[in-house]
Design a protein around this motif. Structure first.
Motif, PDB file in Angstrom:
ATOM      1  N   TYR A   1      -5.443  14.006   3.817  1.00  0.00           N
ATOM      2  CA  TYR A   1      -5.425  12.585   4.162  1.00  0.00           C
ATOM      3  C   TYR A   1      -4.911  12.395   5.596  1.00  0.00           C
ATOM      4  CZ  TYR A   1      -4.349   7.590   3.296  1.00  0.00           C
ATOM      5  OH  TYR A   1      -4.280   6.226   3.322  1.00  0.00           O
TER       6      TYR A   1
ATOM      7  N   ALA B   1      -2.817   9.550  -5.171  1.00  0.00           N
ATOM      8  CA  ALA B   1      -3.722   8.393  -5.074  1.00  0.00           C
ATOM      9  C   ALA B   1      -4.884   8.503  -6.075  1.00  0.00           C
ATOM     10  CB  ALA B   1      -4.263   8.272  -3.648  1.00  0.00           C
ATOM     11  N   TYR B   2      -5.275   9.734  -6.414  1.00  0.00           N
ATOM     12  CA  TYR B   2      -6.454   9.935  -7.267  1.00  0.00           C
ATOM     13  C   TYR B   2      -6.115  10.451  -8.661  1.00  0.00           C
ATOM     14  CZ  TYR B   2      -8.703   9.216  -2.821  1.00  0.00           C
ATOM     15  OH  TYR B   2      -9.086   8.655  -1.643  1.00  0.00           O
TER      16      TYR B   2
ATOM     17  N   ASN C   1      -7.602  14.623  -0.892  1.00  0.00           N
ATOM     18  CA  ASN C   1      -8.636  13.959  -0.112  1.00  0.00           C
ATOM     19  C   ASN C   1      -8.741  14.731   1.199  1.00  0.00           C
ATOM     20  OD1 ASN C   1     -10.212  12.209   1.353  1.00  0.00           O
ATOM     21  ND2 ASN C   1      -8.770  10.503   1.317  1.00  0.00           N
TER      22      ASN C   1
ATOM     23  N   CYS D   1      -1.210  16.402  -1.167  1.00  0.00           N
ATOM     24  CA  CYS D   1      -2.123  15.405  -1.706  1.00  0.00           C
ATOM     25  C   CYS D   1      -2.901  16.065  -2.846  1.00  0.00           C
ATOM     26  CB  CYS D   1      -3.068  14.969  -0.592  1.00  0.00           C
ATOM     27  SG  CYS D   1      -4.147  13.631  -1.042  1.00  0.00           S
TER      28      CYS D   1
ATOM     29  N   TYR E   1      -0.994  11.001   7.127  1.00  0.00           N
ATOM     30  CA  TYR E   1       0.260  11.747   7.339  1.00  0.00           C
ATOM     31  C   TYR E   1       0.431  12.087   8.822  1.00  0.00           C
ATOM     32  CZ  TYR E   1      -0.941  12.695   2.428  1.00  0.00           C
ATOM     33  OH  TYR E   1      -1.353  12.592   1.127  1.00  0.00           O
TER      34      TYR E   1
ATOM     35  N   THR F   1      -1.128   4.585  -6.093  1.00  0.00           N
ATOM     36  CA  THR F   1      -1.648   3.368  -5.469  1.00  0.00           C
ATOM     37  C   THR F   1      -2.520   2.616  -6.458  1.00  0.00           C
ATOM     38  OG1 THR F   1      -3.037   2.530  -3.673  1.00  0.00           O
ATOM     39  CG2 THR F   1      -3.598   4.692  -4.515  1.00  0.00           C
TER      40      THR F   1
ATOM     41  N   SER G   1      -5.063   1.118  -5.202  1.00  0.00           N
ATOM     42  CA  SER G   1      -6.260   0.942  -4.362  1.00  0.00           C
ATOM     43  C   SER G   1      -7.504   1.657  -4.882  1.00  0.00           C
ATOM     44  CB  SER G   1      -5.987   1.458  -2.945  1.00  0.00           C
ATOM     45  OG  SER G   1      -4.986   0.706  -2.320  1.00  0.00           O
ATOM     46  N   LYS G   2      -7.364   2.607  -5.786  1.00  0.00           N
ATOM     47  CA  LYS G   2      -8.522   3.406  -6.181  1.00  0.00           C
ATOM     48  C   LYS G   2      -8.913   3.076  -7.617  1.00  0.00           C
ATOM     49  CE  LYS G   2      -8.360   5.024  -2.080  1.00  0.00           C
ATOM     50  NZ  LYS G   2      -7.417   5.948  -1.489  1.00  0.00           N
TER      51      LYS G   2
ATOM     52  N   ASP H   1       1.244  13.068  -3.158  1.00  0.00           N
ATOM     53  CA  ASP H   1       0.430  11.852  -3.067  1.00  0.00           C
ATOM     54  C   ASP H   1      -0.617  11.916  -4.181  1.00  0.00           C
ATOM     55  OD1 ASP H   1      -1.433   9.882  -2.428  1.00  0.00           O
ATOM     56  OD2 ASP H   1      -1.305  10.235  -0.261  1.00  0.00           O
TER      57      ASP H   1
ATOM     58  N   ARG I   1      -3.196  -4.416  -1.706  1.00  0.00           N
ATOM     59  CA  ARG I   1      -2.238  -3.511  -1.080  1.00  0.00           C
ATOM     60  C   ARG I   1      -1.009  -3.321  -1.955  1.00  0.00           C
ATOM     61  NH1 ARG I   1      -4.202  -0.767   0.606  1.00  0.00           N
ATOM     62  NH2 ARG I   1      -2.837   0.028   2.224  1.00  0.00           N
TER      63      ARG I   1
ATOM     64  N   GLY J   1       0.852  -1.192   0.000  1.00  0.00           N
ATOM     65  CA  GLY J   1       0.000   0.000   0.000  1.00  0.00           C
ATOM     66  C   GLY J   1       0.887   1.242   0.000  1.00  0.00           C
ATOM     67  N   SER J   2       0.324   2.403  -0.411  1.00  0.00           N
ATOM     68  CA  SER J   2       1.174   3.597  -0.348  1.00  0.00           C
ATOM     69  C   SER J   2       1.407   4.013   1.101  1.00  0.00           C
ATOM     70  CB  SER J   2       0.640   4.759  -1.196  1.00  0.00           C
ATOM     71  OG  SER J   2      -0.744   4.832  -1.174  1.00  0.00           O
ATOM     72  N   ASP J   3       0.564   3.537   2.004  1.00  0.00           N
ATOM     73  CA  ASP J   3       0.805   3.839   3.420  1.00  0.00           C
ATOM     74  C   ASP J   3       2.179   3.336   3.870  1.00  0.00           C
ATOM     75  OD1 ASP J   3      -1.643   5.041   3.503  1.00  0.00           O
ATOM     76  OD2 ASP J   3      -2.665   3.419   4.566  1.00  0.00           O
TER      77      ASP J   3
HETATM   78  C1  PLP Z   1      -6.810   6.024  -0.440  1.00  0.00           C
HETATM   79  C2  PLP Z   1      -5.593   6.864  -0.308  1.00  0.00           C
HETATM   80  C3  PLP Z   1      -4.328   6.291  -0.330  1.00  0.00           C
HETATM   81  C4  PLP Z   1      -4.209   4.821  -0.509  1.00  0.00           C
HETATM   82  O1  PLP Z   1      -3.346   4.204   0.302  1.00  0.00           O
HETATM   83  P1  PLP Z   1      -3.052   2.656   0.078  1.00  0.00           P
HETATM   84  O2  PLP Z   1      -2.271   2.357   1.298  1.00  0.00           O
HETATM   85  O3  PLP Z   1      -2.232   2.564  -1.176  1.00  0.00           O
HETATM   86  O4  PLP Z   1      -4.337   1.931  -0.040  1.00  0.00           O
HETATM   87  C5  PLP Z   1      -3.217   7.114  -0.265  1.00  0.00           C
HETATM   88  N1  PLP Z   1      -3.350   8.446  -0.172  1.00  0.00           N
HETATM   89  C6  PLP Z   1      -4.554   9.025  -0.173  1.00  0.00           C
HETATM   90  C7  PLP Z   1      -4.661  10.490  -0.115  1.00  0.00           C
HETATM   91  C8  PLP Z   1      -5.709   8.248  -0.216  1.00  0.00           C
HETATM   92  O5  PLP Z   1      -6.919   8.830  -0.170  1.00  0.00           O
END
Ligand code: PLP
Length: 347
Positions: A106, A181-182, A154, A150, A109, A206, A208-209, A179, A217, A79-81
């Motif tokens: 987000y 993600a979107y 988000n 970001c 952080y 990521t 994930s989206k 970041d 992940r 995951g990017s986390d």
């Molecule tokens: C959903 C999201 C992620 C995703 O994190 P993963 O760990 O890759 O699922 C990362 N940054 C932002 C801003 C998000 O909204």
């Protein structure tokens, strides 16, 4: 960018440590007819009895082709986390260094800052949800190791102005982490195209989206080779498992399916926005470059509870800075979005 030196930013303990040398670091070519008695694995073949490739070379080769970025400028994470956490651990000295974040944004952080015992200087966005460059300039110091941006953001859904991000990249002495993600929902260009221009730039993305793979992940980090080498040194050796690597390779072999999903989600988003704007207690639907809409209502907590009772879970963002009485709606399927509208109209 004047005299950027990555060595100034690395923590001393990271500079001097030696990475864990796994069996597969020493010898990774397990596909051939080798007898592998090096890693204390169970020898009976079942598809997952061997450790995964610690460098995920096949997945990286595909991402490299898809994005036009060298494999040496890629790091993959659980995951990017995980990628974000590695950035803290490599560059931010607990109790001494600080990071800058731009709320509302987000939540991870701040969680990671607390986890790593790093001061988070929270510098609110302007009322137009853009970075406040003057405030950032005033609030940073030589211990500000990273700023987290970001974009699309988000929960606000908008992208930050290109000029403002460029200015930050030029003037901020620490790392600028964007970041994305979107980003796949946006028609604007990714910052990965500018990596060679800015040695302090890190971009995270990521699967994930837009890619529809939150369950596997997989996060992607793009940066200079120098930064990637440092993060590689400290990542857990087998951080991306075999099943994830396989599923991702399958997914990346069907890029048309991914863009069809994105097209449909964007169509749904634009339709949903129009419908939401007709509902009397909805005061504002913010513009979105992402797969969600931020919506200002009369009473967010009341509306959140009402939706919940009707079986619809949304995100209540009313306690976030600048998001008073705001809900965040993720874009669902056509029938889910219709249900949301039907229920809202009856409230
Ligand atoms: C959903 C999201 C992620 C995703 O994190 P993963 O760990 O890759 O699922 C990362 N940054 C932002 C801003 C998000 O909204």
């Amino acid at each position: 960018m004047k005299d950027f030196n990555i060595k100034r930013l690395i923590r001393d303990n990271i500079k001097t440590m030696k990475p864990y040398a796994s069996a597969r670091t020493d010898y990774n070519d397990v596909s051939e007819n080798m007898v592998c008695l090096d890693a204390n694995e169970n020898p009976f073949e079942n598809g997952i009895n061997r450790y995964p490739d610690p460098q995920q070379l096949k997945v990286k080769a595909e991402i490299s082709k898809l994005k036009g970025i060298s494999v040496h400028q890629l790091l993959l994470g659980n995951g990017s986390d995980e990628v974000l956490d590695l950035i803290f651990r490599a560059f931010c000295e607990p109790k001494k260094d600080n990071i800058i974040t731009l709320p509302p944004t987000y939540g991870m952080y701040d969680v990671l800052a607390k986890l790593n015992h790093i001061e988070n200087r929270r510098l609110p966005l302007t009322n137009q949800f853009q970075p406040n460059l003057e405030l950032i300039s005033r609030s940073k110091d030589y211990r500000s190791k990273a700023i987290f941006i970001c974009s699309p953001n988000n929960p606000t859904g908008n992208q930050f102005s290109k000029g403002k991000i460029e200015k930050l990249l030029r003037e901020f002495e620490g790392l600028v982490v964007i970041d994305e993600a979107y980003i796949d929902f946006s028609n604007k260009e990714s910052w990965i195209k500018r990596l060679d221009e800015f040695p302090n730039l890190i971009v995270t993305q990521t699967l994930s989206k837009a890619y529809g793979m939150a369950g596997v992940r997989l996060g992607i980090c793009y940066a200079s080779e120098a930064i990637i080498t440092i993060l590689n040194k400290i990542k857990p050796p087998y951080n991306v498992n075999t099943l994830t690597q396989q599923k991702v390779l399958e997914k990346l072999s069907e890029p048309d399916r991914i863009s069809e999903d994105i097209t449909e989600i964007l169509k749904q988003r634009d339709g949903l926005k129009l419908e939401l704007e007709t509902i009397p207690f909805i005061e504002k639907v913010y513009p979105s470059d992402a797969n969600f809409l931020l919506v200002k209502v009369d009473d967010a907590t009341k509306r959140y509870q009402e939706l919940l009772k009707k079986g619809i879970v949304v995100r209540n963002r009313t306690n976030q800075l600048l998001c008073n009485n705001c809900l965040r709606f993720t874009i669902g399927t056509e029938s889910e979005n219709k249900k949301l509208i039907t229920v809202l109209k009856l409230l």
